[in-house]
Structures are given as C-alpha cells and as structure tokens.
Design a protein around this motif. Structure first.
Motif, PDB file in Angstrom:
ATOM      1  N   GLN A   1       0.936  -1.269  -0.025  1.00  0.00           N
ATOM      2  CA  GLN A   1       0.049   0.044  -0.153  1.00  0.00           C
ATOM      3  C   GLN A   1       0.792   1.340   0.099  1.00  0.00           C
ATOM      4  OE1 GLN A   1      -2.530  -0.465   3.533  1.00  0.00           O
ATOM      5  NE2 GLN A   1      -4.012  -1.727   2.343  1.00  0.00           N
ATOM      6  N   ALA A   2       1.978   0.936   0.655  1.00  0.00           N
ATOM      7  CA  ALA A   2       2.910   2.489   0.912  1.00  0.00           C
ATOM      8  C   ALA A   2       3.595   2.535  -0.331  1.00  0.00           C
ATOM      9  CB  ALA A   2       3.472   2.270   2.326  1.00  0.00           C
ATOM     10  N   ALA A   3       4.316   1.683  -1.066  1.00  0.00           N
ATOM     11  CA  ALA A   3       5.581   1.558  -1.618  1.00  0.00           C
ATOM     12  C   ALA A   3       5.314   2.756  -2.878  1.00  0.00           C
ATOM     13  CB  ALA A   3       5.641   0.105  -2.439  1.00  0.00           C
ATOM     14  N   PRO A   4       4.144   2.995  -3.488  1.00  0.00           N
ATOM     15  CA  PRO A   4       4.193   3.970  -4.781  1.00  0.00           C
ATOM     16  C   PRO A   4       4.441   5.359  -4.036  1.00  0.00           C
ATOM     17  CG  PRO A   4       2.526   2.211  -4.681  1.00  0.00           C
ATOM     18  CD  PRO A   4       2.972   2.048  -3.566  1.00  0.00           C
ATOM     19  N   ALA A   5       3.827   5.576  -2.856  1.00  0.00           N
ATOM     20  CA  ALA A   5       3.960   6.947  -2.330  1.00  0.00           C
ATOM     21  C   ALA A   5       5.305   7.254  -1.938  1.00  0.00           C
ATOM     22  CB  ALA A   5       2.897   7.300  -1.289  1.00  0.00           C
ATOM     23  N   LEU A   6       5.859   6.261  -1.066  1.00  0.00           N
ATOM     24  CA  LEU A   6       7.249   6.240  -0.699  1.00  0.00           C
ATOM     25  C   LEU A   6       8.249   6.413  -1.737  1.00  0.00           C
ATOM     26  CD1 LEU A   6       7.244   3.533   2.155  1.00  0.00           C
ATOM     27  CD2 LEU A   6       7.163   6.192   2.519  1.00  0.00           C
TER      28      LEU A   6
ATOM     29  N   SER B   1       7.909   7.659  -4.688  1.00  0.00           N
ATOM     30  CA  SER B   1       7.838   9.109  -5.405  1.00  0.00           C
ATOM     31  C   SER B   1       8.280   9.955  -4.583  1.00  0.00           C
ATOM     32  CB  SER B   1       6.380   9.303  -5.697  1.00  0.00           C
ATOM     33  OG  SER B   1       6.227  10.508  -6.061  1.00  0.00           O
ATOM     34  N   ARG B   2       8.352   9.899  -3.122  1.00  0.00           N
ATOM     35  CA  ARG B   2       9.034  11.098  -2.251  1.00  0.00           C
ATOM     36  C   ARG B   2      10.250  11.097  -2.370  1.00  0.00           C
ATOM     37  NH1 ARG B   2       4.061  10.776   2.291  1.00  0.00           N
ATOM     38  NH2 ARG B   2       2.639  12.063   1.333  1.00  0.00           N
ATOM     39  N   ALA B   3      10.687   9.587  -2.127  1.00  0.00           N
ATOM     40  CA  ALA B   3      12.218   9.308  -2.054  1.00  0.00           C
ATOM     41  C   ALA B   3      12.796   9.942  -3.455  1.00  0.00           C
ATOM     42  CB  ALA B   3      12.459   7.846  -1.868  1.00  0.00           C
ATOM     43  N   ARG B   4      12.142   9.677  -4.387  1.00  0.00           N
ATOM     44  CA  ARG B   4      12.800  10.027  -5.682  1.00  0.00           C
ATOM     45  C   ARG B   4      12.996  11.642  -5.855  1.00  0.00           C
ATOM     46  NH1 ARG B   4       9.604   6.334 -10.122  1.00  0.00           N
ATOM     47  NH2 ARG B   4      10.952   4.253  -9.889  1.00  0.00           N
ATOM     48  N   TYR B   5      11.786  12.161  -5.068  1.00  0.00           N
ATOM     49  CA  TYR B   5      11.962  13.568  -5.235  1.00  0.00           C
ATOM     50  C   TYR B   5      12.995  14.270  -4.409  1.00  0.00           C
ATOM     51  CZ  TYR B   5      10.733  18.273  -3.846  1.00  0.00           C
ATOM     52  OH  TYR B   5      10.865  19.686  -3.442  1.00  0.00           O
ATOM     53  N   PHE B   6      13.188  13.527  -3.051  1.00  0.00           N
ATOM     54  CA  PHE B   6      14.416  14.229  -2.371  1.00  0.00           C
ATOM     55  C   PHE B   6      15.539  13.672  -2.813  1.00  0.00           C
ATOM     56  CE2 PHE B   6      10.912  14.481   0.863  1.00  0.00           C
ATOM     57  CZ  PHE B   6      11.135  15.607   1.372  1.00  0.00           C
ATOM     58  N   TYR B   7      15.816  12.546  -3.519  1.00  0.00           N
ATOM     59  CA  TYR B   7      17.124  12.117  -4.221  1.00  0.00           C
ATOM     60  C   TYR B   7      17.493  13.164  -4.986  1.00  0.00           C
ATOM     61  CZ  TYR B   7      20.378   9.655  -7.031  1.00  0.00           C
ATOM     62  OH  TYR B   7      21.537   9.539  -7.668  1.00  0.00           O
ATOM     63  N   ASN B   8      16.531  13.757  -5.840  1.00  0.00           N
ATOM     64  CA  ASN B   8      16.769  14.435  -6.943  1.00  0.00           C
ATOM     65  C   ASN B   8      16.900  16.106  -6.510  1.00  0.00           C
ATOM     66  OD1 ASN B   8      16.919  12.906  -9.701  1.00  0.00           O
ATOM     67  ND2 ASN B   8      15.085  11.974  -8.671  1.00  0.00           N
ATOM     68  N   ASN B   9      16.257  16.298  -5.286  1.00  0.00           N
ATOM     69  CA  ASN B   9      16.267  17.778  -4.959  1.00  0.00           C
ATOM     70  C   ASN B   9      17.044  18.171  -3.766  1.00  0.00           C
ATOM     71  OD1 ASN B   9      14.312  19.259  -7.045  1.00  0.00           O
ATOM     72  ND2 ASN B   9      13.527  16.989  -6.609  1.00  0.00           N
ATOM     73  N   ASN B  10      17.331  17.089  -2.842  1.00  0.00           N
ATOM     74  CA  ASN B  10      17.927  17.270  -1.511  1.00  0.00           C
ATOM     75  C   ASN B  10      19.401  16.919  -1.599  1.00  0.00           C
ATOM     76  OD1 ASN B  10      18.689  16.489   1.310  1.00  0.00           O
ATOM     77  ND2 ASN B  10      17.020  18.087   1.642  1.00  0.00           N
TER      78      ASN B  10
ATOM     79  N   ARG C   1      22.337 -10.396 -22.456  1.00  0.00           N
ATOM     80  CA  ARG C   1      22.373  -9.100 -22.126  1.00  0.00           C
ATOM     81  C   ARG C   1      21.553  -8.803 -20.916  1.00  0.00           C
ATOM     82  NH1 ARG C   1      26.109  -9.811 -24.516  1.00  0.00           N
ATOM     83  NH2 ARG C   1      26.795  -8.791 -26.419  1.00  0.00           N
ATOM     84  N   LEU C   2      21.580  -7.753 -20.374  1.00  0.00           N
ATOM     85  CA  LEU C   2      20.703  -7.454 -19.154  1.00  0.00           C
ATOM     86  C   LEU C   2      19.990  -5.915 -19.372  1.00  0.00           C
ATOM     87  CD1 LEU C   2      22.994  -8.235 -15.828  1.00  0.00           C
ATOM     88  CD2 LEU C   2      21.145  -9.455 -16.869  1.00  0.00           C
ATOM     89  N   ARG C   3      18.969  -5.788 -18.686  1.00  0.00           N
ATOM     90  CA  ARG C   3      18.268  -4.468 -19.073  1.00  0.00           C
ATOM     91  C   ARG C   3      17.507  -4.323 -17.653  1.00  0.00           C
ATOM     92  NH1 ARG C   3      15.802  -4.647 -23.826  1.00  0.00           N
ATOM     93  NH2 ARG C   3      17.193  -3.117 -24.791  1.00  0.00           N
ATOM     94  N   VAL C   4      17.886  -3.022 -17.093  1.00  0.00           N
ATOM     95  CA  VAL C   4      17.170  -2.870 -16.030  1.00  0.00           C
ATOM     96  C   VAL C   4      16.008  -2.377 -15.835  1.00  0.00           C
ATOM     97  CG1 VAL C   4      17.731  -1.296 -13.588  1.00  0.00           C
ATOM     98  CG2 VAL C   4      19.374  -2.408 -14.670  1.00  0.00           C
ATOM     99  N   LEU C   5      15.130  -2.719 -15.112  1.00  0.00           N
ATOM    100  CA  LEU C   5      13.719  -2.242 -15.330  1.00  0.00           C
ATOM    101  C   LEU C   5      13.258  -1.360 -14.054  1.00  0.00           C
ATOM    102  CD1 LEU C   5      11.935  -5.561 -16.367  1.00  0.00           C
ATOM    103  CD2 LEU C   5      13.047  -3.852 -17.793  1.00  0.00           C
ATOM    104  N   PRO C   6      12.469  -0.409 -14.296  1.00  0.00           N
ATOM    105  CA  PRO C   6      12.054   0.439 -13.055  1.00  0.00           C
ATOM    106  C   PRO C   6      10.857  -0.641 -12.322  1.00  0.00           C
ATOM    107  CG  PRO C   6      10.945   1.425 -14.793  1.00  0.00           C
ATOM    108  CD  PRO C   6      11.977   0.450 -15.292  1.00  0.00           C
ATOM    109  N   ALA C   7      10.710  -0.157 -10.776  1.00  0.00           N
ATOM    110  CA  ALA C   7       9.911  -0.808  -9.919  1.00  0.00           C
ATOM    111  C   ALA C   7       8.442  -0.837 -10.479  1.00  0.00           C
ATOM    112  CB  ALA C   7       9.917  -0.169  -8.619  1.00  0.00           C
ATOM    113  N   GLU C   8       8.093   0.304 -10.980  1.00  0.00           N
ATOM    114  CA  GLU C   8       6.484   0.554 -11.345  1.00  0.00           C
ATOM    115  C   GLU C   8       6.235  -0.471 -12.782  1.00  0.00           C
ATOM    116  OE1 GLU C   8       8.678   4.392 -12.618  1.00  0.00           O
ATOM    117  OE2 GLU C   8       8.737   2.997 -10.988  1.00  0.00           O
ATOM    118  N   GLN C   9       7.481  -0.598 -13.447  1.00  0.00           N
ATOM    119  CA  GLN C   9       7.065  -1.476 -14.806  1.00  0.00           C
ATOM    120  C   GLN C   9       6.514  -3.147 -14.461  1.00  0.00           C
ATOM    121  OE1 GLN C   9      10.085  -1.096 -17.576  1.00  0.00           O
ATOM    122  NE2 GLN C   9       9.101  -2.457 -19.004  1.00  0.00           N
ATOM    123  N   ILE C  10       6.827  -3.380 -13.125  1.00  0.00           N
ATOM    124  CA  ILE C  10       6.384  -4.422 -12.687  1.00  0.00           C
ATOM    125  C   ILE C  10       5.012  -4.229 -12.287  1.00  0.00           C
ATOM    126  CG2 ILE C  10       6.486  -6.685 -11.292  1.00  0.00           C
ATOM    127  CD1 ILE C  10       9.004  -6.292 -13.379  1.00  0.00           C
ATOM    128  N   ASP C  11       3.672  -4.967 -12.894  1.00  0.00           N
ATOM    129  CA  ASP C  11       2.424  -4.755 -12.712  1.00  0.00           C
ATOM    130  C   ASP C  11       1.957  -4.571 -11.157  1.00  0.00           C
ATOM    131  OD1 ASP C  11      -0.110  -4.068 -13.199  1.00  0.00           O
ATOM    132  OD2 ASP C  11      -0.477  -5.390 -14.502  1.00  0.00           O
TER     133      ASP C  11
END
Length: 470
Positions: free
Chosen positions: A45-50, A52-61, A143-153
């Motif tokens: 339940q919490a993963a998407p919100a966490l 999104s916020r973690a990505r924001y702070f990684y890119n802005n803090n 070969r390897l391709r990294v996938l973002p977490a949201e790409q797993i349904d």
C-alpha cells in the motif's frame, strides 16, 4: 473484626496489579496511533507514495543524494567480481576470462558495463525499495536490462487456482515459489501505458530488494524512516536561508520619532501594514512616530546545532556515518572515524553477502556459466553430470577504505604469520581473487627478471644482516 474490615478497605482502594507491555498499552502517550499491520500488506500500500517522495528528495535534496550515493558506492564500487571454484584450474581460468569479456558488453542498451548495471540496481533499491533486471538471450550472448519498479504490474493481484496466485505482479505457485513476473511493456517516451502486462519467467528476472519483514513481496524505500525528517530539514534550511538573506540585505531603519523630518516614508502603507523593498545595505525611513522591533526567539539562536542533530538522525536512519553524509570531518578524529568505518563496513558486508550476491550475482553467475558451456564458449565434458562442481564460486566485493592503511596491513601480516588468517582470506578482503593476484605477481617478476629490473631487491642493510646470519 476491626482488623478484618481494615484489610478489606485496603484491598479495595489499592491499585490493581496488571501484567502488560508498556509498548502495547493504550495510554495517552500513544495518541499518535502508532500501529503497523502485515509487512507485506503495508509495503504494497505504501510503496508507490514512498517511492515517489524518495525520488523527489534524491533529486532535490543534497543530503538525501549524498546518503544514497554513499551506500551505492560502498555496496558496489568498481564491481563485485566472481572467482570460479571449479576443480580444474583450466576451467576456472576459462570461466574467469569469459566473464571478464562478457561484463563489458552485458548492458542491453550499451550505456555501461555490468558494474554500472548493478550500481543502477542498488541505487534504485535504496531510493525505490527494489529494482529489477531482465536477462535477455541474444545471438551475441546474454544481455541485461534494468527495469524500474513500476514496470512490474503492481495492480495485478489475482488468484490463479490450483494454489497459484499473483501478488503485485509477482506470480507464485502452490508451494509459494516465485515462478514469473508480470511486466508492463513500455518505451522511454511512455508516461502511462494501458497495454496489458506480459508474463516473464522468474529465471529471466533478477529482483533486488532488502525485506524489512517476513513474507514481504515488494520492496520499500530505504528512505522511508527519514522522509518526514528530510521534509522538515528542507523547511528549516529554507527558513534559515531566508533569515540570513534578509539580515544581509537590511542595514538599518531611520525612525522619525517626533515627525519633524522632511524626508517621507520610503515605501507604502496600507493601514497598519508597511510595504517596502530591501536591497543590500538598505537604510529605510519609517513613518513618523513608528518604531520597529524584530522577534528573535531563543530557538533560532541554536538553529545550527539543532540542524546538525537532525543531520545526525538522518545519517543514523540511512545507516551512513555522519561525516560521509555531510562531508564535515571537523569534529572527527582518528578513533571516531575508525569506529564509524568499522560499524559501516559490517553493515555493507551484510548487505553484500545477504542481499546483492544471493539475489543478483549468484543467479547471474549460474545463468552465465550455463550459457557459456551450452553455447560452446567454454568446453566442459561432464557439465550436466557434475553441475554443482562447475557452479561453485566465491565473490569478491570491492575493498572497503582504511582509516590507517599501514596499521591495517601490519595487522593483517601478523594475523597471517600467527595462523589466524589465510592469504586467501586476506586477498579476498581486498576484493581480489588469489589465483589472479598470484598470476599477476608471477608475471611481474618474470618480466622484471627478463629486463634486468629488481624493484623488490633487499636494501643494503638487509643484505648485511642476511650475510651476518650466514
């Protein structure tokens, strides 16, 4: 009769003895509603919100980015190197050479090498809570391709019958084993896709995550314990910066106490509200009869110390030494640095050997060895009948930095001489394979002798001592 009545009254008014955990009590000290359900349910339940916020702070803090990069650098560094433990030295050499060649071309997108891919996965694991990589067989090799977490349904959770089920895009069989992942097809330009997810066998997907509880299916951002604190620190730093900027702009107010000055108020006034701009070195005139007092609360005078305490809490939440997070070593000394590095090294080693190696490096090695043998890249005659022998491997993470290299090397030499450590253990701690190191040393000495060089020749004093002994 009187004594009996007194005892009954005493028992009636005495406080009731209750066996309980204070942590489970319902007193007003727990009015914040601190409750936590099933780890897997809470995480889903919490993963998407966490995330999104973690990505924001990684890119802005700056502090968040520093903490994430410190963890990524120390967990992966220049790469985690496998060393085959197969019985025959020729097979070990062939597998090692094939791996070294393959890791340079492992990226399906051709942007980095294997160490870079693993670093991307680890960085995503810290910020997003998890990361995925798809193993893609091609005519040129794996070969390897990294996938973002949201790409797993994450929306795909269903019962399949016969005991099988899917939870947030991860398919399990009746025995609870992961058998497949449901991946959303996407392109770099896609913001949102409505295409149905595609089933990919679990053998082709590497799922990297550090579970925080038993039964957890999807990951949770490592920044979860400090996200709120990061937001508060951001607000505090903005407020302090604004205060310093105003203080730097303002110089003084000129007050006309008796209204006799011919100079008018430098600004506008609407009722009791004064509006006026500030520039560096500004001296502002006030309306007649008006004075200004600034509020300077006691808390603001200790703001720097309070901010440092918040950064210490942030470093504790991330498991990163404070001086690595802030870059400030002014309050550190050799003993404190060494103690911090020892604790941090223990954390890094645990994560490397319990998370990254079993979830990424070992499955990747086993897939690579199988592919290399079956494709004819490495010749092994009894591979199928002696599979476990050829899958044996040890992994060498990058060496952790030393606070005092000379003392640490001397301690390692003493441990080897005392029989408390083998050379293999010492070399592995430096992130090397002992076979490769010995081969390089032998090659160096052979080359030095062929050229008449003697870099490791004993000094004159050592030669005199040896001659005397003889």
């Amino acid at each position: 009769m009187f004594d009996k009545l007194r005892r009954q009254i005493a028992r009636a008014i005495a406080p009731e003895a209750v066996r309980r955990f204070d942590g489970a009590s319902g007193s007003r000290r727990w009015d914040r509603g601190a409750h936590f359900g099933s780890t897997s349910t809470e995480a889903l339940q919490a993963a998407p919100a966490l995330r999104s916020r973690a990505r924001y702070f990684y890119n802005n803090n700056a502090h968040a980015r520093s903490g994430v990069e410190v963890l990524t650098t120390n967990l992966v560094g220049s790469g985690i190197t496998p060393a085959s433990k197969a019985g025959e030295s020729d097979i070990r050499t062939a597998l090692g050479t094939a791996w070294m060649d393959w890791q340079n071309v492992a990226d399906a997108d051709g942007r980095t090498d294997l160490a870079g891919l693993v670093a991307n996965m680890v960085r995503a694991m810290v910020t997003d809570g998890e990361s995925f990589a798809q193993i893609i067989p091609t005519s040129r090799g794996l070969r390897l391709r990294v996938l973002p977490a949201e790409q797993i349904d994450e929306a795909k959770t269903v019962e399949l019958g016969n005991g099988g089920y899917i939870v947030a895009g991860v398919e399990f069989n009746a025995q609870g084993e992961r058998v497949a992942y449901w991946v959303l097809p996407t392109k770099p330009t896609d913001v949102l896709t409505y295409a149905p997810s595609v089933r990919i066998p679990a053998s082709d997907i590497l799922h990297l995550m550090a579970p925080v509880g038993i039964g957890q299916v999807r990951g949770v951002s490592w920044l979860a314990p400090v996200l709120l604190k990061l937001a508060e620190i951001d607000g505090l730093e903005d407020a302090l910066l604004t205060g310093f900027k105003v203080a730097a702009l303002h110089c003084a107010f000129l007050t006309d106490l008796n209204g006799q000055s011919a100079d008018p108020y430098d600004g506008t006034q609407s009722g009791s509200t004064l509006e006026s701009g500030l520039e560096p070195g500004t001296m502002k005139r006030l309306p007649a009869g008006m004075d200004i007092k600034f509020n300077s609360p006691l808390q603001a005078q200790q703001s720097v110390e309070f901010l440092q305490s918040q950064l210490r809490a942030l470093s504790t939440g991330l498991g990163v030494p404070e001086f690595m997070l802030t870059g400030d070593v002014s309050r550190a000394n050799y003993s404190s640095l060494r103690a911090s590095l020892i604790t941090f090294r223990s954390l890094i080693e645990r994560l490397q050997y319990s998370i990254i190696i079993p979830q990424v490096m070992r499955p990747l090695w086993e897939r690579f060895v199988t592919w290399s043998v079956l494709s004819g890249g490495v010749t092994v005659l009894d591979f199928e009948s002696n599979l476990a022998e050829y899958m044996r491997v040890e992994f060498h993470p990058p060496a952790m930095p030393w606070a005092d290299p000379l003392k640490d090397i001397q301690a390692t030499k003493e441990a080897i001489n005392a029989g408390l450590m083998s050379r293999r253990q010492a070399v592995s701690g430096l992130g090397w394979s002992i076979e490769e190191l010995d081969a390089e040393i032998a090659a160096d000495r052979e080359r030095e002798e062929s050229l008449g060089l003697a870099f490791n020749a004993p000094s004159a004093s050592e030669q005199n001592v040896n001659t005397t002994k003889k």
